[in-house]
Motif scaffolding. Structure first.
Motif, PDB file in Angstrom:
ATOM      1  N   ALA A   1       0.972  -1.195   0.396  1.00  0.00           N
ATOM      2  CA  ALA A   1       0.565  -0.150   0.714  1.00  0.00           C
ATOM      3  C   ALA A   1       1.244   1.562   0.111  1.00  0.00           C
ATOM      4  O   ALA A   1       0.282   1.862  -0.878  1.00  0.00           O
ATOM      5  CB  ALA A   1      -1.098  -0.513   0.995  1.00  0.00           C
ATOM      6  N   ASP A   2       1.977   1.126   0.533  1.00  0.00           N
ATOM      7  CA  ASP A   2       2.873   2.636   0.147  1.00  0.00           C
ATOM      8  C   ASP A   2       3.697   2.767  -0.212  1.00  0.00           C
ATOM      9  O   ASP A   2       3.680   3.841  -1.124  1.00  0.00           O
ATOM     10  CB  ASP A   2       3.945   1.611   1.741  1.00  0.00           C
TER      11      ASP A   2
ATOM     12  N   ALA B   1       1.175   4.176  -2.999  1.00  0.00           N
ATOM     13  CA  ALA B   1       0.823   5.715  -2.782  1.00  0.00           C
ATOM     14  C   ALA B   1       2.493   6.459  -3.138  1.00  0.00           C
ATOM     15  O   ALA B   1       1.768   7.795  -3.499  1.00  0.00           O
ATOM     16  CB  ALA B   1       0.630   5.871  -1.065  1.00  0.00           C
ATOM     17  N   ASN B   2       3.091   5.932  -2.854  1.00  0.00           N
ATOM     18  CA  ASN B   2       4.356   6.790  -3.430  1.00  0.00           C
ATOM     19  C   ASN B   2       4.581   7.316  -4.902  1.00  0.00           C
ATOM     20  O   ASN B   2       5.153   7.919  -4.903  1.00  0.00           O
ATOM     21  CB  ASN B   2       5.472   5.567  -2.756  1.00  0.00           C
TER      22      ASN B   2
ATOM     23  N   SER C   1       2.484   7.004  -6.677  1.00  0.00           N
ATOM     24  CA  SER C   1       1.420   7.370  -6.935  1.00  0.00           C
ATOM     25  C   SER C   1       1.196   8.922  -6.840  1.00  0.00           C
ATOM     26  O   SER C   1       1.375   9.750  -7.891  1.00  0.00           O
ATOM     27  CB  SER C   1      -0.318   7.005  -7.165  1.00  0.00           C
ATOM     28  N   HIS C   2       1.829   9.247  -5.810  1.00  0.00           N
ATOM     29  CA  HIS C   2       2.807  10.328  -5.648  1.00  0.00           C
ATOM     30  C   HIS C   2       3.145  11.010  -6.924  1.00  0.00           C
ATOM     31  O   HIS C   2       3.184  11.904  -6.895  1.00  0.00           O
ATOM     32  CB  HIS C   2       2.365  10.191  -4.231  1.00  0.00           C
TER      33      HIS C   2
END
Ligand code: ADP
Length: 259
Positions: free
Chosen positions: A36-37, A40-41, A43-44
């Motif tokens: 998940a991290d 998220a990274n 995508s950012h």
């Protein structure tokens, strides 16, 4: 914190006995969280250049519509941002390919002297552009390891490219064979640049980790290169050693089992 999944199953029919199983879920949880991290990274990291492109499109349609100089400048920025997104996607694909694929050519012999030679030939023009001379002290002869040639190429390409980018002010990069334990071979990529502060050294192989975000961005980094390197080296049953001194430079050493 430990997480268990508990299941109870009746033994026999109406015997009143149950088997209770505790299954440790902590590892599964940890992997889920890492995944998940990572998403998220990633995508950012993709969103940032995308937002910048979207902003410039708007400016070009509005306030800068009739300003030729501004238009040229904004188009250049947009081009750089698309290049950055492309690099990021390439690195993400590399990582996911590595995760999907078992080490295919476990038995194949790869000559590291040839690999390093190819890497140095490929990067020499880029190094020259930034005023760096690459000294290849690996070879002559052969140094054989078992593995995947393309992946090992990627390892040394990343390390030599980093040495040229971050160690640019040192003016030279040296690739050489260094002594190591019996049954192993070790190849070191050394630069004479600013070095890496000690507290960052253990973290530079983490995905998306950069020591100095601004200067690393300026250096066209994705923060994924060393995590790819570590991943490949580990799946070749080797290890990556990093040593660095501020103001003196850094050495990245790849240890692999010798054939
Ligand atoms: P990047 O795409 O940012 O180069 P890497 O995973 O290859 O990502 O490297 C992570 C970070 O480690 C870099 O951003 C940089 O801060 C640092 N680093 C890597 N190689 C060197 C080096 N030879 N000298 C100094 N710093 C380095």
């Amino acid at each position: 914190e430990r997480v268990y999944r508990v299941t109870a199953t009746a033994v026999g029919n109406g015997s009143g006995l149950f088997v209770v199983v505790f299954k440790d879920q902590s590892e599964a949880r940890r992997i889920d969280r890492m995944r998940a991290d990572f998403i998220a990274n990633a995508s950012h990291e993709l969103r940032t250049p995308l937002a910048s492109i979207a902003g410039f499109v708007e400016t070009l349609r509005g306030p800068a519509r009739n300003d030729a100089a501004a238009r040229e400048q904004f188009l250049q920025i947009m081009q750089n941002q698309t290049a950055r997104m492309a690099r990021l996607i390439d690195d993400l694909l590399s990582l996911s390919r590595l995760e999907m694929k078992a080490l295919s050519a476990a038995g194949a012999r790869v000559d590291l002297v040839g690999v390093v030679e190819n890497v140095v030939d490929t990067l020499r023009p880029l190094a020259a552009d930034s005023g760096v001379v690459i000294e290849n002290k690996v070879g002559p002869g052969r140094i054989e390891v078992a593995g995947d040639r393309d992946e090992l190429f990627q390892v040394f390409e990343n390390l030599v490219e980093n040495a040229c980018k971050y160690g640019q002010q040192g003016g030279r990069v040296v690739v050489s064979v260094v002594p190591t334990a019996a049954g192993e071979v070790a190849i070191e990529v050394r630069d004479f640049g600013p070095g890496i502060p000690e507290e960052h050294i253990p973290r530079v192989t983490e995905r998306f980790y950069r020591v100095d975000v601004d200067s690393s961005r300026a250096q066209k980094g994705t923060g994924l290169g060393l995590s790819i390197v570590k991943h490949i080296v580990t799946r070749h049953r080797g290890r990556l050693a990093i040593s660095s001194r501020l103001g003196e430079g850094s050495a990245f050493t790849v240890h692999l089992p010798a054939e």
